[in-house]
Design a protein around this motif. Sequence first.
Motif, short mmCIF file in Angstrom:
data_model
loop_
_atom_site.label_atom_id
_atom_site.label_comp_id
_atom_site.label_asym_id
_atom_site.label_seq_id
_atom_site.Cartn_x
_atom_site.Cartn_y
_atom_site.Cartn_z
N THR A 152 15.71 -1.09 -2.94
CA THR A 152 14.34 -1.27 -3.44
C THR A 152 14.21 -2.52 -4.32
O THR A 152 13.21 -3.23 -4.25
N GLY A 188 1.83 -7.21 -5.63
CA GLY A 188 1.58 -5.77 -5.64
C GLY A 188 2.70 -5.01 -4.96
O GLY A 188 3.16 -3.97 -5.46
N TYR A 189 3.15 -5.50 -3.81
CA TYR A 189 4.26 -4.86 -3.12
C TYR A 189 5.53 -4.90 -3.98
O TYR A 189 6.29 -3.92 -4.03
N GLN A 227 5.49 -2.27 -6.59
CA GLN A 227 5.77 -0.94 -6.04
C GLN A 227 7.26 -0.73 -5.81
O GLN A 227 7.82 0.33 -6.14
N TRP A 228 7.92 -1.76 -5.25
CA TRP A 228 9.36 -1.62 -5.00
C TRP A 228 10.14 -1.53 -6.30
O TRP A 228 11.07 -0.71 -6.42
N GLY A 282 11.90 -5.79 -3.63
CA GLY A 282 11.01 -6.35 -4.64
C GLY A 282 11.22 -7.85 -4.83
O GLY A 282 10.26 -8.62 -4.93
N GLN A 333 9.73 -9.71 -1.90
CA GLN A 333 8.28 -9.86 -2.02
C GLN A 333 7.92 -10.93 -3.05
O GLN A 333 6.96 -11.68 -2.86
N LYS A 342 -1.11 -9.94 -3.00
CA LYS A 342 -0.65 -8.81 -2.20
C LYS A 342 0.85 -8.62 -2.33
O LYS A 342 1.34 -7.49 -2.49
N HIS A 343 1.60 -9.72 -2.28
CA HIS A 343 3.05 -9.63 -2.38
C HIS A 343 3.49 -9.22 -3.77
O HIS A 343 4.48 -8.50 -3.93
#
Length: 241
Positions: free
Chosen positions: A24, A208-209, A212-213, A28, A31, A205-206
């Motif tokens: 994960t 945000g991803y 999350q990771w 991250g 991203q 967007k990246h």
Amino acid sequence: MSHGSALWRFWLITAAAAVGVGVTASLGLWQLSRAGGKQQLQAQVDAQRALPALHGAALGNAAPLQRPVELRGTWLGEHTVFLDNRQMNGKPGFFVLTPLQVDGGSTVVVVQRGWAPRDFNDRTALPPVQTPSGLVNVQGRIAPAPARLLDFAGAPDGAIRQNLDLARFAAELRRPLLDVTVLQTGDASEGLLRQWSEPASGADKHYGYAFQWFGLAALITILYVWFQIVRRFFPAARRTG
């Protein structure tokens, strides 16, 4: 459960947690790298737009995208194309494209002149767009051809079309065309709006991803520490948990 089984279970969970955190966290970081790449591309676009405008003699296929241009030429109005199912400000209509014969040379470039609404009572009706004769001045920036929409084989090549292929269009005109277009800018005129949408870089967007990771990696870490260390080695925490 025997001591050996408990120890084996502990190390198995530890390995799984380590793999989960590693995967994960790596996703991250990936991203974040993609976001950085998108920001670099946006910086290049911004740098091109800040350069002085190109003029007719300097316009060519090597002209970088997004570079400002100022052209003087003559509209080839009889070859105007209306691209259907195009939106501006959330409303469907046409993108209006007209070739421009640049003054003082043989250069012909397709200009995306703006957007016009369509008549939904008569889908074959063309909007009232004015195309001046004689020499005109056009300000804009270098852009690729409009994005292609779903098309069907054998689609008509009349004034109203779904897409425009520059190479095929050049064959129709029987003259060479630049393989880039000019996106005309400025206030509304000639029955056309020019409130072009600015494409987002996509970096947010990246980010945000990535959040999350990294959040998932943190959650795995917290759960592992609580259940495998705190509750295992601190009896008081086990009694209160």
